[in-house]
Design a protein around this motif. Sequence first.
Motif, short mmCIF file in Angstrom:
data_model
loop_
_atom_site.label_atom_id
_atom_site.label_comp_id
_atom_site.label_asym_id
_atom_site.label_seq_id
_atom_site.Cartn_x
_atom_site.Cartn_y
_atom_site.Cartn_z
N LYS A 52 0.84 -1.20 0.00
CA LYS A 52 0.00 0.00 0.00
C LYS A 52 0.88 1.25 0.00
CE LYS A 52 -3.48 2.43 2.74
NZ LYS A 52 -4.39 2.37 3.88
N LEU A 53 1.90 1.24 0.82
CA LEU A 53 2.84 2.36 0.90
C LEU A 53 3.52 2.58 -0.45
CD1 LEU A 53 4.40 4.49 2.57
CD2 LEU A 53 6.02 2.67 3.14
N TYR A 54 4.00 1.51 -1.05
CA TYR A 54 4.69 1.62 -2.34
C TYR A 54 3.77 2.20 -3.41
CZ TYR A 54 7.10 0.47 -6.62
OH TYR A 54 7.69 0.56 -7.86
N ASP A 55 2.58 1.64 -3.52
CA ASP A 55 1.63 2.11 -4.54
C ASP A 55 1.33 3.60 -4.38
OD1 ASP A 55 1.51 -0.44 -5.58
OD2 ASP A 55 -0.41 -0.94 -4.62
N THR A 56 1.17 4.03 -3.15
CA THR A 56 0.84 5.43 -2.90
C THR A 56 2.05 6.33 -3.13
OG1 THR A 56 -0.78 4.72 -1.25
CG2 THR A 56 -0.18 7.04 -1.24
N THR A 57 3.21 5.92 -2.64
CA THR A 57 4.39 6.79 -2.79
C THR A 57 4.82 6.91 -4.25
OG1 THR A 57 5.90 4.97 -2.26
CG2 THR A 57 5.28 6.46 -0.45
N VAL A 58 4.68 5.86 -5.03
CA VAL A 58 5.01 5.95 -6.46
C VAL A 58 4.13 7.00 -7.11
CG1 VAL A 58 4.79 4.76 -8.68
CG2 VAL A 58 5.96 3.64 -6.81
N ARG A 59 2.85 6.97 -6.80
CA ARG A 59 1.89 7.89 -7.40
C ARG A 59 2.08 9.32 -6.91
NH1 ARG A 59 -2.74 8.68 -5.26
NH2 ARG A 59 -2.86 6.65 -4.25
N VAL A 60 2.31 9.48 -5.60
CA VAL A 60 2.34 10.81 -5.00
C VAL A 60 3.73 11.43 -4.98
CG1 VAL A 60 1.88 12.08 -2.85
CG2 VAL A 60 0.32 10.27 -3.58
N LEU A 61 4.74 10.64 -4.66
CA LEU A 61 6.09 11.18 -4.47
C LEU A 61 7.06 10.82 -5.59
CD1 LEU A 61 6.41 10.32 -0.66
CD2 LEU A 61 5.74 12.51 -1.69
N GLY A 62 6.73 9.78 -6.36
CA GLY A 62 7.59 9.37 -7.47
C GLY A 62 8.44 8.16 -7.15
N GLU A 63 8.90 7.50 -8.20
CA GLU A 63 9.66 6.26 -8.05
C GLU A 63 11.00 6.46 -7.37
OE1 GLU A 63 10.03 3.78 -11.51
OE2 GLU A 63 7.91 3.99 -11.98
N GLY A 64 11.60 7.62 -7.55
CA GLY A 64 12.93 7.85 -7.00
C GLY A 64 12.94 8.36 -5.57
N HIS A 65 11.76 8.61 -4.99
CA HIS A 65 11.71 9.13 -3.63
C HIS A 65 12.21 8.08 -2.64
CE1 HIS A 65 10.07 10.70 0.15
NE2 HIS A 65 10.07 11.89 -0.46
N ASN A 66 12.88 8.54 -1.60
CA ASN A 66 13.47 7.66 -0.61
C ASN A 66 12.44 6.70 0.01
OD1 ASN A 66 15.63 6.77 1.11
ND2 ASN A 66 14.78 8.00 2.75
N LEU A 67 11.26 7.19 0.30
CA LEU A 67 10.23 6.35 0.92
C LEU A 67 9.74 5.27 -0.05
CD1 LEU A 67 8.90 6.19 3.67
CD2 LEU A 67 7.16 7.79 2.88
N THR A 68 9.68 5.60 -1.32
CA THR A 68 9.29 4.62 -2.34
C THR A 68 10.34 3.52 -2.44
OG1 THR A 68 8.20 6.38 -3.59
CG2 THR A 68 8.63 4.33 -4.77
N VAL A 69 11.59 3.92 -2.45
CA VAL A 69 12.70 2.95 -2.55
C VAL A 69 12.72 2.05 -1.32
CG1 VAL A 69 15.20 2.71 -2.68
CG2 VAL A 69 14.05 4.46 -4.05
#
Length: 86
Positions: A52-69
């Motif tokens: 859930k976190l990954y799906d949201t962070t990719v959409r909101v913060l982008g693939e390269g964001h630290n939280l997404t990674v």
Amino acid sequence: TQKSLEINEKAYKLRCEVLGEEDEQTLTSLNNVAFCHKELGDFVTALSLYKKLYDTTVRVLGEGHNLTVKASNKIAEIKKLLNEEG
């Protein structure tokens, strides 16, 4: 610990109410809740929360964001742990 999980779940719920589910602070709280579940050995719940976190962070913060990674790495780590157990 269970107490850490309870505290982090309260923080996540409050941030959802006040800041919204897609706010970066709220997403950081979701990461903390997922981490607590992982540390308590509840890998299935942790995996679900990290997805859930990954799906949201990719959409909101982008693939390269630290939280997404971080979320992506945790998903891989937990999948490996689940495969070793099963």
